[in-house]
Design an enzyme around this catalytic site. Structure first.
Site, PDB file in Angstrom:
ATOM      1  N   ASP A  72       0.727  -1.305   0.110  1.00  0.00           N
ATOM      2  CA  ASP A  72       0.115   0.544  -0.467  1.00  0.00           C
ATOM      3  C   ASP A  72       1.262   1.464   0.341  1.00  0.00           C
ATOM      4  O   ASP A  72       0.369   2.428   0.011  1.00  0.00           O
ATOM      5  CB  ASP A  72      -1.219  -0.154   1.029  1.00  0.00           C
ATOM      6  N   SER A  73       2.460   1.073   0.286  1.00  0.00           N
ATOM      7  CA  SER A  73       2.991   2.623  -0.395  1.00  0.00           C
ATOM      8  C   SER A  73       2.490   2.723  -1.504  1.00  0.00           C
ATOM      9  O   SER A  73       3.607   3.682  -2.005  1.00  0.00           O
ATOM     10  CB  SER A  73       4.634   2.151   0.410  1.00  0.00           C
TER      11      SER A  73
ATOM     12  N   ASP B  65      -1.127  -6.072  -0.811  1.00  0.00           N
ATOM     13  CA  ASP B  65      -1.480  -5.208   0.483  1.00  0.00           C
ATOM     14  C   ASP B  65      -2.762  -5.417   0.712  1.00  0.00           C
ATOM     15  O   ASP B  65      -3.567  -4.520  -0.076  1.00  0.00           O
ATOM     16  CB  ASP B  65      -0.978  -3.941   0.863  1.00  0.00           C
TER      17      ASP B  65
ATOM     18  N   LYS C  81      -1.430  -9.311   2.546  1.00  0.00           N
ATOM     19  CA  LYS C  81      -0.446  -8.963   3.656  1.00  0.00           C
ATOM     20  C   LYS C  81      -1.501  -8.571   4.265  1.00  0.00           C
ATOM     21  O   LYS C  81      -2.102  -7.177   4.181  1.00  0.00           O
ATOM     22  CB  LYS C  81       0.342  -8.630   3.543  1.00  0.00           C
TER      23      LYS C  81
ATOM     24  N   GLU D  85      -1.512  -5.797   8.876  1.00  0.00           N
ATOM     25  CA  GLU D  85      -0.963  -5.383   9.452  1.00  0.00           C
ATOM     26  C   GLU D  85      -1.078  -5.300  10.897  1.00  0.00           C
ATOM     27  O   GLU D  85      -2.923  -5.851  11.489  1.00  0.00           O
ATOM     28  CB  GLU D  85      -0.667  -3.764   9.723  1.00  0.00           C
TER      29      GLU D  85
ATOM     30  N   GLU E 131       9.091  -4.408  10.499  1.00  0.00           N
ATOM     31  CA  GLU E 131       9.568  -2.818  10.512  1.00  0.00           C
ATOM     32  C   GLU E 131       9.628  -1.812  11.514  1.00  0.00           C
ATOM     33  O   GLU E 131       9.558  -1.777  12.444  1.00  0.00           O
ATOM     34  CB  GLU E 131       7.974  -2.533   9.220  1.00  0.00           C
TER      35      GLU E 131
END
Length: 298
Positions: free
Chosen positions: A60-61, A99, A129, A131, A198
């Site tokens: 999602d970056s 993501d 993925k 978070e 991270e």
């Protein structure tokens, strides 16, 4: 301008085997470092493929690096699916992970499963993925139980960076390090095949690694992890926004891109481009016939 890369592209990649979850686990068992990069479109996927990486994450970056949002929060599921589908078309062997964007899985197990299914069915991802720990552990378990592989993510989780005090390292107190550990173990127990660490102190990461059996991919978490990931636009110097301290730039591609476009603009303005080698010709008799047909002067 950036210098020529010092590391040669491997030449034994003519017919690499597709990366699978068992092969990923085997790499951990053998102590073979896992290489993961992000990608957001067909060209970047082709680069990742040609470079021989193991895993590609449609992170999602991409909200910031290619869509221009100020953070990862605004990006929608539909936008992420477009990016992921483009990456899928450029890959054949790396494992492709999508993501799940903010707001697309937190509400309920049903929402999480439905969103994950879209990434598999519509974009062709191999896994998804999500978070954090907490309620995300239950969402991860639900998605895994539905038959879709899940990668976890602990430490600095950009989707909830505000709640964490901003984009800063996590686990720098004993209490917070324990929370990170609990989240990671819980995600593993929920069935995650891998976890991203991270922005976690290297010493903390090393201790947590002793409690995990699944492959751990680090980004700003030190050398003890089973592999490393960097954002495509950070490692190549394409993105001109803030770069975290853990992002090493191996090239400065943006500078080359700007220089190339500026050179093109200069040649257009000086009428040096296009040259004779860039235009098409027509038979003289056909040109004469065309002139007559439109009444043009000879």
């Amino acid at each position: 301008m950036s210098a020529t890369p010092h590391t040669a592209v491997p030449h034994n990649l003519e017919a690499p085997l597709p990366m699978t979850l068992p092969r990923l686990a085997e790499k951990k068992r053998l102590g073979e470092p896992i290489v993961m990069v992000t990608a957001y479109d067909y060209p970047s996927a082709q680069v990742a493929q040609a470079a021989g990486v193991d895993v590609v994450l449609v992170g999602d970056s991409g909200a910031m690096t290619v869509l221009g949002y100020p953070s990862t929060v605004p990006v929608s599921t539909d936008e992420m699916l477009v990016l992921a589908a483009a990456v899928r078309r450029g890959l054949s062997t790396p494992l492709l992970v999508g993501d799940l964007p903010f707001g697309s899985y937190e509400g309920s197990d049903e929402q999480a499963i439905a969103t994950a299914q879209r990434f598999i069915k519509e974009a062709g991802c191999d896994a998804v993925k999500l978070e954090r720990g907490g309620t995300s552990v239950q969402r991860a378990r639900a998605i895994v139980d539905s038959g879709i592989p899940v990668m976890g993510h602990v430490g600095l989780t950009p989707q909830t960076a505000t709640a964490l005090g901003g984009y800063r390292a996590q686990g720098r107190t004993a209490e917070r390090a324990l929370e990170v550990t609990r989240d990671a173990v819980a995600l593993q127990e929920a069935g995650c095949f891998s976890i991203v660490f991270e922005a976690i102190p290297a010493a903390v990461c090393e201790l947590v690694m002793e409690r995990l059996d699944v492959p751990v991919i680090g980004i700003g978490a030190g050398p003890a992890t089973d592999g490393q990931v960097l954002v495509f636009h950070d490692l190549l110097g394409i993105y001109d926004g803030h770069a975290p301290r853990f992002a090493k730039r191996y090239q400065e591609i943006r500078a080359q891109m700007v220089a190339g476009v500026a050179e093109f603009a200069g040649e257009v303005r000086s009428r040096a481009f296009p040259g004779p080698e860039h235009v098409y010709s027509i038979d003289e008799d056909e040109l004469a016939s065309f002139r007559r047909s439109i009444g043009a002067r000879a």
